[in-house]
Design a protein around this motif. Structure first.
Motif, PDB file in Angstrom:
ATOM      1  N   PHE A  16      18.150  22.001  -5.699  1.00  0.00           N
ATOM      2  CA  PHE A  16      17.293  20.918  -6.708  1.00  0.00           C
ATOM      3  C   PHE A  16      16.423  20.306  -5.642  1.00  0.00           C
ATOM      4  CE2 PHE A  16      21.634  21.050  -8.675  1.00  0.00           C
ATOM      5  CZ  PHE A  16      20.828  21.337 -10.131  1.00  0.00           C
ATOM      6  N   ASP A  17      15.191  20.014  -6.269  1.00  0.00           N
ATOM      7  CA  ASP A  17      14.221  19.158  -5.677  1.00  0.00           C
ATOM      8  C   ASP A  17      13.909  18.002  -6.377  1.00  0.00           C
ATOM      9  OD1 ASP A  17      12.053  18.200  -4.090  1.00  0.00           O
ATOM     10  OD2 ASP A  17      10.768  20.022  -4.343  1.00  0.00           O
ATOM     11  N   ALA A  18      14.067  16.824  -5.851  1.00  0.00           N
ATOM     12  CA  ALA A  18      13.927  15.544  -6.596  1.00  0.00           C
ATOM     13  C   ALA A  18      12.427  15.008  -6.326  1.00  0.00           C
ATOM     14  CB  ALA A  18      14.887  14.599  -6.205  1.00  0.00           C
ATOM     15  N   GLY A  19      11.838  15.796  -5.499  1.00  0.00           N
ATOM     16  CA  GLY A  19      10.366  15.179  -5.444  1.00  0.00           C
ATOM     17  C   GLY A  19      10.398  14.133  -4.292  1.00  0.00           C
ATOM     18  N   THR A  20       9.298  13.336  -4.226  1.00  0.00           N
ATOM     19  CA  THR A  20       8.997  12.211  -3.393  1.00  0.00           C
ATOM     20  C   THR A  20       8.854  10.859  -4.294  1.00  0.00           C
ATOM     21  OG1 THR A  20       6.754  12.578  -3.203  1.00  0.00           O
ATOM     22  CG2 THR A  20       8.120  13.502  -1.567  1.00  0.00           C
ATOM     23  N   CYS A  21       8.796   9.633  -3.649  1.00  0.00           N
ATOM     24  CA  CYS A  21       8.398   8.560  -4.442  1.00  0.00           C
ATOM     25  C   CYS A  21       6.803   8.821  -5.082  1.00  0.00           C
ATOM     26  CB  CYS A  21       8.194   7.552  -3.481  1.00  0.00           C
ATOM     27  SG  CYS A  21       9.854   7.027  -3.019  1.00  0.00           S
ATOM     28  N   GLY A  73       0.650  -1.215  -0.003  1.00  0.00           N
ATOM     29  CA  GLY A  73       0.055   0.072  -0.094  1.00  0.00           C
ATOM     30  C   GLY A  73       0.850   1.441   0.059  1.00  0.00           C
ATOM     31  N   VAL A  74       2.101   1.111  -0.050  1.00  0.00           N
ATOM     32  CA  VAL A  74       3.198   2.162   0.218  1.00  0.00           C
ATOM     33  C   VAL A  74       3.960   2.087  -1.210  1.00  0.00           C
ATOM     34  CG1 VAL A  74       4.547   3.704   1.367  1.00  0.00           C
ATOM     35  CG2 VAL A  74       2.716   2.518   2.630  1.00  0.00           C
ATOM     36  N   THR A  75       4.457   3.453  -1.919  1.00  0.00           N
ATOM     37  CA  THR A  75       5.302   3.260  -2.948  1.00  0.00           C
ATOM     38  C   THR A  75       6.482   3.756  -2.169  1.00  0.00           C
ATOM     39  OG1 THR A  75       3.705   4.054  -4.234  1.00  0.00           O
ATOM     40  CG2 THR A  75       6.048   4.516  -5.174  1.00  0.00           C
ATOM     41  N   THR A  76       7.753   2.844  -2.337  1.00  0.00           N
ATOM     42  CA  THR A  76       8.961   3.010  -1.579  1.00  0.00           C
ATOM     43  C   THR A  76       9.867   3.243  -3.030  1.00  0.00           C
ATOM     44  OG1 THR A  76       9.602   0.461  -1.829  1.00  0.00           O
ATOM     45  CG2 THR A  76       8.403   1.642   0.173  1.00  0.00           C
ATOM     46  N   CYS A  77      10.841   4.079  -2.768  1.00  0.00           N
ATOM     47  CA  CYS A  77      11.969   4.363  -3.716  1.00  0.00           C
ATOM     48  C   CYS A  77      13.327   4.656  -2.919  1.00  0.00           C
ATOM     49  CB  CYS A  77      11.357   5.201  -4.578  1.00  0.00           C
ATOM     50  SG  CYS A  77      11.352   7.347  -4.236  1.00  0.00           S
ATOM     51  N   ASN A  78      14.468   4.730  -3.707  1.00  0.00           N
ATOM     52  CA  ASN A  78      15.559   5.202  -3.467  1.00  0.00           C
ATOM     53  C   ASN A  78      16.022   6.142  -4.492  1.00  0.00           C
ATOM     54  OD1 ASN A  78      16.123   4.228  -0.716  1.00  0.00           O
ATOM     55  ND2 ASN A  78      16.771   2.371  -1.759  1.00  0.00           N
TER      56      ASN A  78
END
Length: 389
Positions: free
Chosen positions: A384-389, A344-349
């Motif tokens: 810089f703003d890479a945003g979120t997953c 239920g959660v989008t995860t990323c690196n």
């Protein structure tokens, strides 16, 4: 033959009316218990339950489970809900399935949980349909089967069950058990979010922020994040804090942003990044601003908006033009390690080099993108703003 059939139908209708009347009476007694008016409601519930009426047995089980008048007693709750379930009471069958799933008042038994949930679900009980779908989605008590999960989620969602609507949206978003369809995901998120489902509100906010399945709209993203944040959802609080920090969809306000980061980091299920982001933002706050933010976080209560800051942020000079980004050759060595997936959660690196960003998602996807430029009025510098997953 026709007359005989009509008589049987009439008898059945009378039985249903009587059962409905008993159910209404039992539910009214439970409402009195919930309001703290224990006598004579509890006495009547116990007496009628002992007489064998399933509706009163079910409501007595709820009173025992939540313990408003008697103190919580899961074992007693399980005893009465079983009696009602064995008489075919569909809400009791769903509840007994939940008790077996959680191991409350009975030994935990995922297979027994599924058996009782199925009895209720096949009779159209929406909560049971959602719960059975969840079991199929996660392989609890049954073999994991995303398609079967989608089928049961859909049955409940079409009856307006908000949790099922949200979870059906997730299945469409992730392409599990159904073809991936961001637009369909947003449609189901919205149905659940408008009913107050907090996770759907957060996910709908993220869809608007990312422009995934819907037009990108930071203002709408902030509005949905705030709805989730006010309900105490740590993900909504953290995401609203990001927009307040960066001035996306809302006026930039680092004091309010810090306060929401603070709440997200201290929630019962804290956001894993909130504390780090809070502390990074605190380095750019004056002592007075930091104290003001901490006051706001301390005074906030669930359901309310965050209070108004007392310390203003000094205006910053007009920023110089942003410098051009430097290109970085694309290589698989640039991509960070794949993070653990979470249901239920989008995860990323994410890994960035002078604005050139490489992101690896929990489902294995990899993306290469250019981070957005933003001017930080606290440091008077472009970032810089890479945003979120």
């Amino acid at each position: 033959m026709t007359l005989r059939l009509t008589s049987r139908l009439l008898a059945a209708a009378l039985a249903l009316c009587t059962a409905s009347a008993f159910a209404d009476e039992a539910a009214d007694l439970y409402s009195q218990v919930e309001a703290g008016r224990c006598a004579p409601a509890m006495g009547t519930l116990k007496s009628r339950a002992a007489d064998g009426d399933a509706a009163f047995q079910y409501e007595l089980s709820r009173a025992s489970y939540f313990g408003k008048c008697t103190g919580k007693d899961f074992a007693v709750a399980a005893t009465w809900v079983r009696k009602a379930a064995e008489q075919g009471h569909v809400d009791a069958q769903n509840s007994l399935g939940v008790l077996y799933g959680n191991g409350e008042g009975v030994a935990k038994d995922p297979r027994e949980a599924v058996a009782w949930l199925r009895k209720a679900a096949e009779q159209g009980q929406a909560d049971a349909q959602h719960n059975l779908g969840f079991r199929y989605a996660n392989g609890e008590g049954v073999t994991k089967d995303p398609r079967e999960a989608v089928a049961w989620y859909r049955k409940a969602a079409e009856q307006g069950q908000a949790n099922a609507q949200h979870n059906l949206g997730l299945m469409y978003a992730n392409g599990e058990g159904v073809a991936k369809d961001p637009r369909e995901a947003v449609a189901w998120y919205r149905k659940a979010a408008e009913q107050g489902d907090v996770e759907a509100q957060n996910n709908l906010g993220f869809a608007h922020e990312a422009g995934n399945g819907v037009l990108q709209d930071f203002t709408l993203a902030a509005q949905w994040y705030e709805k989730a944040a006010r309900q105490g959802n740590a993900w909504g609080q953290r995401n609203l804090a990001r927009l307040l920090r960066d001035g996306k969809g809302v006026a930039a306000n680092p004091v309010l942003a810090h306060a929401w980061f603070n709440r997200a980091s201290a929630a019962d299920e804290p956001h894993p990044n909130a504390a780090e982001e809070r502390d990074a933002l605190a380095e750019n706050l004056s002592p007075a601003q930091l104290a003001d933010s901490q006051r706001l976080a301390r005074e906030w209560t669930v359901g309310a908006a965050m209070g108004a800051p007392r310390v203003k942020v000094a205006s910053s000079p007009r920023p110089a033009p942003a410098p051009a980004p430097v290109a970085v050759p694309v290589s698989y060595d640039n991509y960070p390690a794949r993070p653990a997936a979470r249901p239920g959660v989008t995860t990323c690196n994410t890994q960035c080099n002078n604005g050139n960003c490489f992101r690896t998602y929990g489902d294995g996807r990899k993306t290469h993108f250019q981070a957005q430029r933003k001017f930080n009025p606290l440091t008077s510098a472009w970032e810089f703003d890479a945003g979120t997953c």
